[in-house]
Design a protein around this motif. Structure first.
Motif, mmCIF file in Angstrom:
data_model
loop_
_atom_site.group_PDB
_atom_site.id
_atom_site.type_symbol
_atom_site.label_atom_id
_atom_site.label_comp_id
_atom_site.label_asym_id
_atom_site.label_seq_id
_atom_site.Cartn_x
_atom_site.Cartn_y
_atom_site.Cartn_z
ATOM 1 N N ARG A 57 0.819 -1.200 0.000
ATOM 2 C CA ARG A 57 0.000 0.000 0.000
ATOM 3 C C ARG A 57 0.859 1.259 0.000
ATOM 4 O O ARG A 57 0.550 2.246 -0.679
ATOM 5 C CB ARG A 57 -0.902 -0.014 1.229
ATOM 6 C CG ARG A 57 -1.761 1.217 1.404
ATOM 7 C CD ARG A 57 -2.916 1.226 0.428
ATOM 8 N NE ARG A 57 -3.909 0.236 0.754
ATOM 9 C CZ ARG A 57 -5.066 0.088 0.117
ATOM 10 N NH1 ARG A 57 -5.353 0.897 -0.887
ATOM 11 N NH2 ARG A 57 -5.914 -0.851 0.459
ATOM 12 N N LEU B 53 -7.024 3.381 5.683
ATOM 13 C CA LEU B 53 -5.651 2.854 5.660
ATOM 14 C C LEU B 53 -5.193 2.487 7.065
ATOM 15 O O LEU B 53 -4.240 3.049 7.593
ATOM 16 C CB LEU B 53 -4.698 3.889 5.046
ATOM 17 C CG LEU B 53 -4.931 4.245 3.574
ATOM 18 C CD1 LEU B 53 -3.887 5.231 3.107
ATOM 19 C CD2 LEU B 53 -4.934 3.000 2.704
ATOM 20 N N ASN C 82 -8.940 -1.120 6.128
ATOM 21 C CA ASN C 82 -8.676 -1.321 4.702
ATOM 22 C C ASN C 82 -9.941 -1.517 3.876
ATOM 23 O O ASN C 82 -9.871 -1.981 2.737
ATOM 24 C CB ASN C 82 -7.723 -2.498 4.469
ATOM 25 C CG ASN C 82 -6.330 -2.212 4.985
ATOM 26 O OD1 ASN C 82 -5.916 -1.063 5.074
ATOM 27 N ND2 ASN C 82 -5.598 -3.247 5.333
#
Length: 475
Positions: free
Chosen positions: A76, A438, A454
């Motif tokens: 990510r 996140l 997420n």
């Protein structure tokens, strides 16, 4: 042979976020058999470089909970940005040091899952943390080699140092009998090589900055037969000596102006004392001509004193300005490398770069034919809210866009202590804007509902969004 990967999910419990790795063990029949010394070693010790883990048996599944508070997965983190040299060095060093520590705990590293989506990074310190899954048995060399292959695709290829280090390790891992611990020595060797090249670059930049003659510049770039290292050192020494001589002479000139002014003031005082004495005490008799001369000397000495002091003050200000400019022109090593790269280009390339920069600066003045949008029209997407007491309208025209409080990894920086370093991200999929949490500590709120770790959700006009205490409306 590798075992199959476990099921991966995420959970949030109060102020803790977890990545959960689970695998069905036939309703606990193999639970006791799986609890070997490696599992106990992992659960009973906090090994630096590994994510903290706890084990739970839930509905016939063996679940391992790994705490990932304030961490972001490597996949990510570098989904949008590229890996620079410093980040690559920390990542590889962290991996090598971890395998060295595992030997102290009688672990061979076969349970380490070296995959970008399972490697978590402290985005502020750029320290990596790995997942050790006791029910996984993998080939360490093969896993690390595949990991290096993936890392190479994320390296910033404009960063010469990162490219040098990445490809040296890539070539080393092609050897089927390579040893991971030897990579630390390779990193040290590359660091030394880079340091030597930086010293050479510093010499080039110093010569370019201090020299005022085009002949020396031409000599440096195109005279390849000369020993450049000794040549750069000689130029630096000459420039340093010249600057030292100038710095030594300048204070002496300033002192001379000050002494001259003081001497003129002394003459004025003496002449004024004599004149005043003749007026007060009649014991001293001066003729009219002598008195006229004293008045003239006093006037000239006064004018000279004023001139000397003005010169002194002016030179003093010039020196202070020069020191300020010198301090403001100090450059970083990256600036030196950028100047070095530009300096070593052929003159034609430099002219083209200048031309390109001018064209980019004047892009708003160019005009062309109007383009027909047709069915490809895109609605304007804007975040509306208040930041620091002011109404703001933030366009979402460049996606993905990361929201957080750490400027180095965030596109939209929020000055809010309740916002995570990397809190959420706006993404685009099939023409729709999505908001993805996140792994934030306080969660991302969408229309009053907290997103899971997420989790992504499609946005519609009028949606209310909240990051920590900061609220926005999507229009």
């Amino acid at each position: 042979m590798r075992e199959e990967l476990p099921n991966i999910s995420f959970e949030r419990s109060m102020n803790h976020n977890y990545i959960v790795l689970s695998k069905c063990n036939f309703f606990g029949k193999d639970g006791e058999k799986r609890t070997d010394y490696r599992t106990r070693m992992l659960l009973e010790n906090h090994i630096p470089g590994l994510l903290k883990v706890t084990h739970r048996q839930i509905n016939g599944e063996s679940k391992f909970y790994y705490e990932i508070n304030s961490l972001q997965s490597l996949e990510r983190l570098y989904d949008k940005r590229e890996i620079r040299y410093d980040d690559l060095t920390r990542l590889l060093s962290g991996c090598v040091k971890l395998f060295d520590r595992l030997e102290e705990y009688l672990l061979d590293g076969a349970q380490i899952m070296i995959r970008p989506e399972l490697i978590y990074v402290d985005v502020e310190k750029m320290e990596p943390y790995f997942v050790c899954y006791p029910e996984y048995e993998g080939d360490v060399r093969l896993s690390f080699m595949e990991f290096i292959d993936e890392i190479l695709t994320k390296i910033d290829h404009t960063d010469e140092q990162a490219v040098m280090l990445g490809y040296q390790i890539y070539r080393y891992t092609r050897n089927p009998n390579y040893v991971i611990s030897e990579i630390e020595k390779m990193i040290e060797h590359v660091i030394v090589s880079i340091a030597q090249r930086r010293e050479q670059a510093i010499g080039i930049f110093a010569e370019k900055s201090l020299s005022v003659t085009g002949e020396v510049r031409e000599e440096l770039v195109f005279d390849k037969d000369r020993n450049t290292s000794s040549h750069f050192c000689r130029i630096q020494e000459e420039a340093s000596e010249e600057n030292t001589r100038k710095e030594d002479v300048q204070p002496k000139k300033n002192i001379a102006d000050l002494v001259g002014g003081i001497f003129c003031v002394f003459i004025v005082l003496c002449a004024s004392t004599i004149l005043l004495g003749t007026r007060v005490s009649h014991s001293i008799q001066l003729s009219r001509n002598n008195e006229f001369y004293l008045y003239g000397a006093t006037g000239m000495a006064t004018a000279a004193a004023v001139l000397f002091f003005c010169c002194f003050i002016k030179k003093r200000r010039q020196n202070n300005s020069a020191v300020s400019i010198k301090n403001n022109t100090d450059c970083t090593e990256q600036d030196i490398e950028d100047q070095y790269a530009y300096f070593c280009q052929p003159p034609d390339t430099q002219q083209n770069d200048k031309k390109t920069n001018n064209e980019e600066m004047c892009y708003s003045n160019t005009c062309g034919e109007t383009m027909y949008l047709g069915d490809n029209i895109v609605e304007e997407r804007i975040l509306c809210g208040r930041l620091n007491g002011k109404e703001v309208h933030i366009p979402l025209d460049r996606l993905p866009m990361t929201v957080g409080k750490l400027a180095s990894v965030s596109d939209l920086v929020l000055d809010d202590t309740t916002v995570s370093k990397m809190h959420a991200r706006f993404e685009e999929h099939n023409g729709k804007v999505y908001l993805c949490d996140l792994n934030s500590t306080n969660g991302t709120i969408h229309n009053g509902v907290m997103l899971e770790v997420n989790q992504s959700v499609a946005l519609e006009p009028g949606d209310k969004l909240r990051f920590g205490r900061t609220c926005f409306t999507y229009n």
